[in-house]
Scaffold this motif. Sequence first.
Motif, mmCIF file in Angstrom:
data_model
loop_
_atom_site.group_PDB
_atom_site.id
_atom_site.type_symbol
_atom_site.label_atom_id
_atom_site.label_comp_id
_atom_site.label_asym_id
_atom_site.label_seq_id
_atom_site.Cartn_x
_atom_site.Cartn_y
_atom_site.Cartn_z
ATOM 1 N N ALA A 155 0.834 -1.205 0.000
ATOM 2 C CA ALA A 155 0.000 0.000 0.000
ATOM 3 C C ALA A 155 0.868 1.254 0.000
ATOM 4 O O ALA A 155 0.512 2.253 -0.641
ATOM 5 N N ASP A 156 1.998 1.220 0.693
ATOM 6 C CA ASP A 156 2.930 2.356 0.673
ATOM 7 C C ASP A 156 3.380 2.657 -0.750
ATOM 8 O O ASP A 156 3.402 3.807 -1.184
ATOM 9 N N LEU A 157 3.735 1.617 -1.464
ATOM 10 C CA LEU A 157 4.186 1.819 -2.845
ATOM 11 C C LEU A 157 3.048 2.253 -3.749
ATOM 12 O O LEU A 157 3.255 3.024 -4.693
ATOM 13 N N ALA A 158 1.827 1.792 -3.475
ATOM 14 C CA ALA A 158 0.670 2.226 -4.257
ATOM 15 C C ALA A 158 0.376 3.705 -4.012
ATOM 16 O O ALA A 158 0.048 4.449 -4.946
ATOM 17 N N VAL A 159 0.498 4.142 -2.759
ATOM 18 C CA VAL A 159 0.314 5.562 -2.444
ATOM 19 C C VAL A 159 1.388 6.388 -3.138
ATOM 20 O O VAL A 159 1.096 7.447 -3.710
ATOM 21 N N LEU A 160 2.613 5.906 -3.105
ATOM 22 C CA LEU A 160 3.701 6.609 -3.791
ATOM 23 C C LEU A 160 3.422 6.713 -5.283
ATOM 24 O O LEU A 160 3.595 7.776 -5.877
ATOM 25 N N LEU A 161 2.973 5.626 -5.888
ATOM 26 C CA LEU A 161 2.665 5.653 -7.316
ATOM 27 C C LEU A 161 1.540 6.641 -7.618
ATOM 28 O O LEU A 161 1.618 7.399 -8.588
ATOM 29 N N GLY A 162 0.521 6.655 -6.780
ATOM 30 C CA GLY A 162 -0.575 7.607 -6.972
ATOM 31 C C GLY A 162 -0.108 9.046 -6.857
ATOM 32 O O GLY A 162 -0.524 9.908 -7.635
ATOM 33 N N LEU A 163 0.767 9.314 -5.903
ATOM 34 C CA LEU A 163 1.292 10.673 -5.750
ATOM 35 C C LEU A 163 2.182 11.067 -6.916
ATOM 36 O O LEU A 163 2.160 12.211 -7.372
ATOM 37 N N VAL A 164 2.972 10.132 -7.397
ATOM 38 C CA VAL A 164 3.844 10.421 -8.547
ATOM 39 C C VAL A 164 3.001 10.723 -9.778
ATOM 40 O O VAL A 164 3.280 11.659 -10.529
ATOM 41 N N LEU A 165 1.952 9.954 -9.986
ATOM 42 C CA LEU A 165 1.095 10.182 -11.148
ATOM 43 C C LEU A 165 0.304 11.474 -11.025
ATOM 44 O O LEU A 165 0.036 12.143 -12.023
ATOM 45 N N ASP A 182 1.161 14.312 -9.046
ATOM 46 C CA ASP A 182 1.982 15.528 -8.939
ATOM 47 C C ASP A 182 3.258 15.490 -9.757
ATOM 48 O O ASP A 182 3.952 16.490 -9.835
ATOM 49 N N HIS A 183 3.597 14.350 -10.303
ATOM 50 C CA HIS A 183 4.854 14.160 -11.027
ATOM 51 C C HIS A 183 6.053 14.456 -10.129
ATOM 52 O O HIS A 183 7.036 15.047 -10.557
ATOM 53 N N THR A 184 5.948 14.048 -8.864
ATOM 54 C CA THR A 184 7.018 14.223 -7.904
ATOM 55 C C THR A 184 7.015 13.063 -6.928
ATOM 56 O O THR A 184 6.015 12.382 -6.795
ATOM 57 N N VAL A 185 8.128 12.819 -6.253
ATOM 58 C CA VAL A 185 8.181 11.741 -5.274
ATOM 59 C C VAL A 185 8.055 12.252 -3.853
ATOM 60 O O VAL A 185 8.166 11.508 -2.907
ATOM 61 N N SER A 186 7.809 13.549 -3.694
ATOM 62 C CA SER A 186 7.606 14.101 -2.361
ATOM 63 C C SER A 186 6.232 14.735 -2.279
ATOM 64 O O SER A 186 5.657 15.135 -3.276
ATOM 65 N N TRP A 187 5.724 14.815 -1.057
ATOM 66 C CA TRP A 187 4.415 15.428 -0.876
ATOM 67 C C TRP A 187 4.379 16.102 0.475
ATOM 68 O O TRP A 187 5.151 15.813 1.353
ATOM 69 N N GLY A 188 3.468 17.022 0.608
ATOM 70 C CA GLY A 188 3.323 17.750 1.865
ATOM 71 C C GLY A 188 1.881 18.168 2.039
ATOM 72 O O GLY A 188 1.062 18.072 1.123
ATOM 73 N N LEU A 189 1.579 18.655 3.229
ATOM 74 C CA LEU A 189 0.226 19.063 3.524
ATOM 75 C C LEU A 189 -0.042 20.516 3.175
ATOM 76 O O LEU A 189 -1.188 20.941 3.123
#
Length: 72
Positions: A51-61, A63-70
Amino acid sequence: MAIAAFVLGLLGLLVMNVVLGPIAIALASLSLLYGTKRRGRALLGLALGVADLAVLLGLVLADHTVSWGLGG
Protein backbone atom coordinates in the motif's frame (compact mmCIF):
# COMPACT_ATOMS: atom_id res chain seq x y z
CA MET A 1 10.44 -9.09 12.17
CA ALA A 2 6.69 -9.38 11.67
CA ILE A 3 5.95 -6.60 14.13
CA ALA A 4 8.67 -4.39 12.65
CA ALA A 5 7.22 -4.93 9.17
CA PHE A 6 3.77 -3.98 10.43
CA VAL A 7 4.99 -0.84 12.20
CA LEU A 8 7.17 0.29 9.29
CA GLY A 9 4.37 -0.36 6.80
CA LEU A 10 1.94 1.65 8.89
CA LEU A 11 4.40 4.47 9.39
CA GLY A 12 5.24 4.41 5.69
CA LEU A 13 1.69 5.42 4.81
CA LEU A 14 2.39 8.78 6.45
CA VAL A 15 6.07 9.51 5.81
CA MET A 16 8.94 8.21 3.71
CA ASN A 17 6.92 5.61 1.84
CA VAL A 18 9.66 5.31 -0.79
CA VAL A 19 12.00 3.91 1.89
CA LEU A 20 9.74 2.28 4.46
CA GLY A 21 7.51 0.44 1.98
CA PRO A 22 10.22 -1.79 0.50
CA ILE A 23 11.75 -2.38 3.96
CA ALA A 24 8.34 -3.49 5.28
CA ILE A 25 7.91 -5.83 2.31
CA ALA A 26 11.37 -7.34 2.82
CA LEU A 27 10.91 -7.83 6.57
CA ALA A 28 7.45 -9.35 6.13
CA SER A 29 8.71 -11.70 3.44
CA LEU A 30 11.63 -12.85 5.59
CA SER A 31 9.34 -13.29 8.56
CA LEU A 32 6.96 -15.46 6.53
CA LEU A 33 9.89 -17.39 5.07
CA TYR A 34 11.26 -18.22 8.52
CA GLY A 35 7.81 -19.28 9.77
CA THR A 36 6.87 -16.67 12.33
CA LYS A 37 4.21 -17.23 14.96
CA ARG A 38 2.83 -13.78 14.12
CA ARG A 39 1.71 -14.66 10.62
CA GLY A 40 -1.18 -12.17 10.66
CA ARG A 41 1.08 -9.25 11.49
CA ALA A 42 3.55 -10.32 8.83
CA LEU A 43 0.76 -10.42 6.23
CA LEU A 44 -0.47 -7.01 7.38
CA GLY A 45 3.07 -5.66 7.12
CA LEU A 46 3.32 -7.05 3.61
CA ALA A 47 -0.01 -5.51 2.63
CA LEU A 48 0.91 -2.16 4.16
CA GLY A 49 4.28 -2.17 2.38
CA VAL A 50 2.51 -2.73 -0.93
CA ALA A 51 0.00 0.00 0.00
CA ASP A 52 2.93 2.36 0.67
CA LEU A 53 4.19 1.82 -2.85
CA ALA A 54 0.67 2.23 -4.26
CA VAL A 55 0.31 5.56 -2.44
CA LEU A 56 3.70 6.61 -3.79
CA LEU A 57 2.67 5.65 -7.32
CA GLY A 58 -0.58 7.61 -6.97
CA LEU A 59 1.29 10.67 -5.75
CA VAL A 60 3.84 10.42 -8.55
CA LEU A 61 1.09 10.18 -11.15
CA ALA A 62 -0.86 13.07 -9.62
CA ASP A 63 1.98 15.53 -8.94
CA HIS A 64 4.85 14.16 -11.03
CA THR A 65 7.02 14.22 -7.90
CA VAL A 66 8.18 11.74 -5.27
CA SER A 67 7.61 14.10 -2.36
CA TRP A 68 4.42 15.43 -0.88
CA GLY A 69 3.32 17.75 1.86
CA LEU A 70 0.23 19.06 3.52
CA GLY A 71 0.85 22.70 2.62
CA GLY A 72 -0.67 24.35 -0.43
